[in-house]
Design a protein around this motif. Structure first.
Motif, PDB file in Angstrom:
ATOM      1  N   PHE A   1       0.831  -1.212   0.000  1.00  0.00           N
ATOM      2  CA  PHE A   1       0.000   0.000   0.000  1.00  0.00           C
ATOM      3  C   PHE A   1       0.858   1.251   0.000  1.00  0.00           C
ATOM      4  O   PHE A   1       0.559   2.217  -0.707  1.00  0.00           O
ATOM      5  CB  PHE A   1      -0.936   0.014   1.202  1.00  0.00           C
ATOM      6  CG  PHE A   1      -1.824   1.228   1.236  1.00  0.00           C
ATOM      7  CD1 PHE A   1      -3.033   1.234   0.559  1.00  0.00           C
ATOM      8  CD2 PHE A   1      -1.437   2.384   1.906  1.00  0.00           C
ATOM      9  CE1 PHE A   1      -3.849   2.358   0.557  1.00  0.00           C
ATOM     10  CE2 PHE A   1      -2.244   3.514   1.912  1.00  0.00           C
ATOM     11  CZ  PHE A   1      -3.448   3.503   1.238  1.00  0.00           C
ATOM     12  N   TYR A   2       1.934   1.271   0.792  1.00  0.00           N
ATOM     13  CA  TYR A   2       2.792   2.458   0.834  1.00  0.00           C
ATOM     14  C   TYR A   2       3.448   2.701  -0.525  1.00  0.00           C
ATOM     15  O   TYR A   2       3.683   3.850  -0.910  1.00  0.00           O
ATOM     16  CB  TYR A   2       3.850   2.314   1.921  1.00  0.00           C
ATOM     17  CG  TYR A   2       3.277   2.241   3.325  1.00  0.00           C
ATOM     18  CD1 TYR A   2       2.172   3.008   3.687  1.00  0.00           C
ATOM     19  CD2 TYR A   2       3.832   1.400   4.287  1.00  0.00           C
ATOM     20  CE1 TYR A   2       1.627   2.931   4.954  1.00  0.00           C
ATOM     21  CE2 TYR A   2       3.302   1.328   5.563  1.00  0.00           C
ATOM     22  CZ  TYR A   2       2.202   2.082   5.900  1.00  0.00           C
ATOM     23  OH  TYR A   2       1.670   2.012   7.159  1.00  0.00           O
ATOM     24  N   ALA A   3       3.736   1.630  -1.246  1.00  0.00           N
ATOM     25  CA  ALA A   3       4.292   1.787  -2.590  1.00  0.00           C
ATOM     26  C   ALA A   3       3.277   2.457  -3.514  1.00  0.00           C
ATOM     27  O   ALA A   3       3.622   3.336  -4.320  1.00  0.00           O
ATOM     28  CB  ALA A   3       4.711   0.420  -3.146  1.00  0.00           C
ATOM     29  N   VAL A   4       2.016   2.068  -3.401  1.00  0.00           N
ATOM     30  CA  VAL A   4       0.953   2.690  -4.200  1.00  0.00           C
ATOM     31  C   VAL A   4       0.800   4.160  -3.828  1.00  0.00           C
ATOM     32  O   VAL A   4       0.686   5.040  -4.697  1.00  0.00           O
ATOM     33  CB  VAL A   4      -0.382   1.942  -3.998  1.00  0.00           C
ATOM     34  CG1 VAL A   4      -1.532   2.700  -4.648  1.00  0.00           C
ATOM     35  CG2 VAL A   4      -0.283   0.525  -4.570  1.00  0.00           C
ATOM     36  N   ALA A   5       0.806   4.472  -2.531  1.00  0.00           N
ATOM     37  CA  ALA A   5       0.654   5.850  -2.077  1.00  0.00           C
ATOM     38  C   ALA A   5       1.811   6.718  -2.568  1.00  0.00           C
ATOM     39  O   ALA A   5       1.606   7.876  -2.967  1.00  0.00           O
ATOM     40  CB  ALA A   5       0.575   5.893  -0.551  1.00  0.00           C
ATOM     41  N   PHE A   6       3.009   6.179  -2.563  1.00  0.00           N
ATOM     42  CA  PHE A   6       4.167   6.901  -3.091  1.00  0.00           C
ATOM     43  C   PHE A   6       3.963   7.229  -4.568  1.00  0.00           C
ATOM     44  O   PHE A   6       4.173   8.366  -5.018  1.00  0.00           O
ATOM     45  CB  PHE A   6       5.434   6.057  -2.913  1.00  0.00           C
ATOM     46  CG  PHE A   6       6.606   6.537  -3.726  1.00  0.00           C
ATOM     47  CD1 PHE A   6       7.433   7.544  -3.252  1.00  0.00           C
ATOM     48  CD2 PHE A   6       6.876   5.986  -4.981  1.00  0.00           C
ATOM     49  CE1 PHE A   6       8.512   7.998  -4.004  1.00  0.00           C
ATOM     50  CE2 PHE A   6       7.944   6.432  -5.739  1.00  0.00           C
ATOM     51  CZ  PHE A   6       8.760   7.442  -5.253  1.00  0.00           C
TER      52      PHE A   6
END
Length: 416
Positions: free
Chosen positions: A379-384
């Protein structure tokens, strides 16, 4: 701010109470994660009506009401908190504590009306940080109660008079703002704007992480590393405390360097900390796990400040792109940013629901939190990627050299 602070404490009350609930209560780890998930869900849902209550009833009037409402879940928990109570009863009483999550939305909406754009990051961050710190404070109080051999009713007995104090102080010292009016059209306009939902996604990653981990940290330490309630309580308050204290710093950095840039770097660091958590979970390294988890709290607090700074900046940029200037642009920005904050805050808080449900499923399926951490990393990769693509990929728009050329204003968010 005091009312919001106590609201956060009441909202996260069950993250502490579950530490008291040993085998004699008959609840499984999955039951406890489900309980905290549902509490988080209610807290997220009530943020929408709380956002508009300030304009309908007045800031002073609504703070009195919202603070007084906190008596219902605290007194109810005081009554039922004993072995032999059914899980359904605990769940219903837990749902009542969700009203504490709404205080954040009404408080932030109120604060947003007081400050110019250049100061909103610090003002909103300071207000939110003062509220968020209610999470570690109730955990510290619980540590003292457990250490002194007290039970959960002692903890609840401490907070009941504090709720009354907040309502009384609001009645004595607050004022209603005459220039704040509810605008239901602004809600519709904010809901139609794609940036409201993009920012809600980013806020899931920052505040959703903060509140979700606040509920789950102690349970993960107990279930994965066999910590006792007292051992878990010694650690659980540290992350939320640091994450709350650094939130105004995130707002201040966003004021200076741009919220989008700070948010982007925050998601990079959160991804790195989560990767370390995966390694620590697999290796069963308590020291590494605790350090990485605390770092994740700090980073989520930093991102909380920067994302909330982005919201008024985005709508101010949209106002300028529409050709508005001066007070007209400021009024447009206030109108839409105030309306969007309730929606963004509600959706963002749902991230806490997802985190607790992810932990529940991970422990059911694998006996550890490793699977949940892998999902959070993705998820953090998507948010980035979303932050970079939407708010940083395009360069700053250049104003046309000839003001009579009729060039259409360009919408740019690089400095948001």
């Amino acid at each position: 701010m005091l009312s919001e602070h106590i609201g956060f404490s009441v909202w996260t009350l069950w993250s502490v109470l579950v530490l008291f609930m040993g085998p004699e209560y008959g609840l499984t780890p999955a039951d406890k994660f489900l309980l905290t998930s549902m509490v988080t869900l209610v807290g997220a849902a009530v943020r929408v009506p709380y956002t508009f209550a300030v304009a309908v009833f007045g800031g002073r009037n609504w703070t009195i009401v919202s603070a007084s409402l906190l008596l219902i879940p605290t007194v109810a928990a005081f009554v039922v908190m004993e072995p032999g109570t059914s899980f359904t009863t605990f769940l219903l009483v837990g749902l009542l504590t969700g009203v504490g999550g709404g205080n954040f939305a009404s408080s932030m909406t109120n604060i947003n009306a007081f400050f110019p754009l250049r100061e909103k990051g610090w003002a909103l961050g300071l207000n939110a940080g003062g509220g968020n710190i209610g999470v570690p404070v109730i955990q510290l109080v619980a540590l003292a109660v457990i250490g002194a051999g007290g039970g959960p009713r002692v903890l609840l007995g401490i907070y009941i008079p504090l709720v009354v104090l907040a309502a009384v102080l609001a009645a004595l010292f607050m004022d209603n703002l005459e220039n704040v009016r509810n605008d239901t059209g602004a809600v519709g306009d904010a809901a139609k704007d794609r940036h409201t939902w993009i920012m809600a996604l980013l806020y899931i990653g920052t505040f959703g992480s903060f509140i979700g981990y606040s509920f789950a940290f102690g349970q993960v330490l107990q279930n994965e590393f066999g910590r006792t309630p007292l051992q878990a309580a010694y650690v659980t308050f540290v992350g939320p405390l640091l994450g709350s204290l650094i939130r105004p710093v995130g707002g201040r950095l966003a004021d200076r360097y741009g919220g989008a840039r700070i948010t982007l770097y925050t998601f990079v660091a959160m991804g790195a900390a989560t990767a370390v958590l995966v390694v620590a979970s697999v290796q069963r390294s308590l020291a590494l796990f605790t350090a990485a988890f605390v770092a994740l709290f700090v980073l989520s607090g930093l991102g909380n400040g920067s994302t909330y700074k982005m919201i008024p900046g985005i709508f101010q940029a949209k106002a300028l792109a529409r050709g508005l200037r001066g007070e007209a642009a400021a009024a447009y920005g206030r109108r839409l940013s105030g309306a969007s904050m309730g929606l963004i805050g509600a959706v963002g808080a749902l991230g806490g629901v997802g985190i607790n449900l992810a932990f529940r499923q991970s422990f059911l399926s694998y006996g550890s939190g490793t699977g949940a951490f892998v999902a959070f990393l993705a998820f953090y990769a998507v948010a980035f990627a979303v932050t970079w693509a939407v708010y940083l990929r395009r360069p700053l728009a250049q104003a046309p050299a000839d003001p009579t050329a009729g060039a259409k204003p360009q919408l740019s968010h690089a400095e948001v």
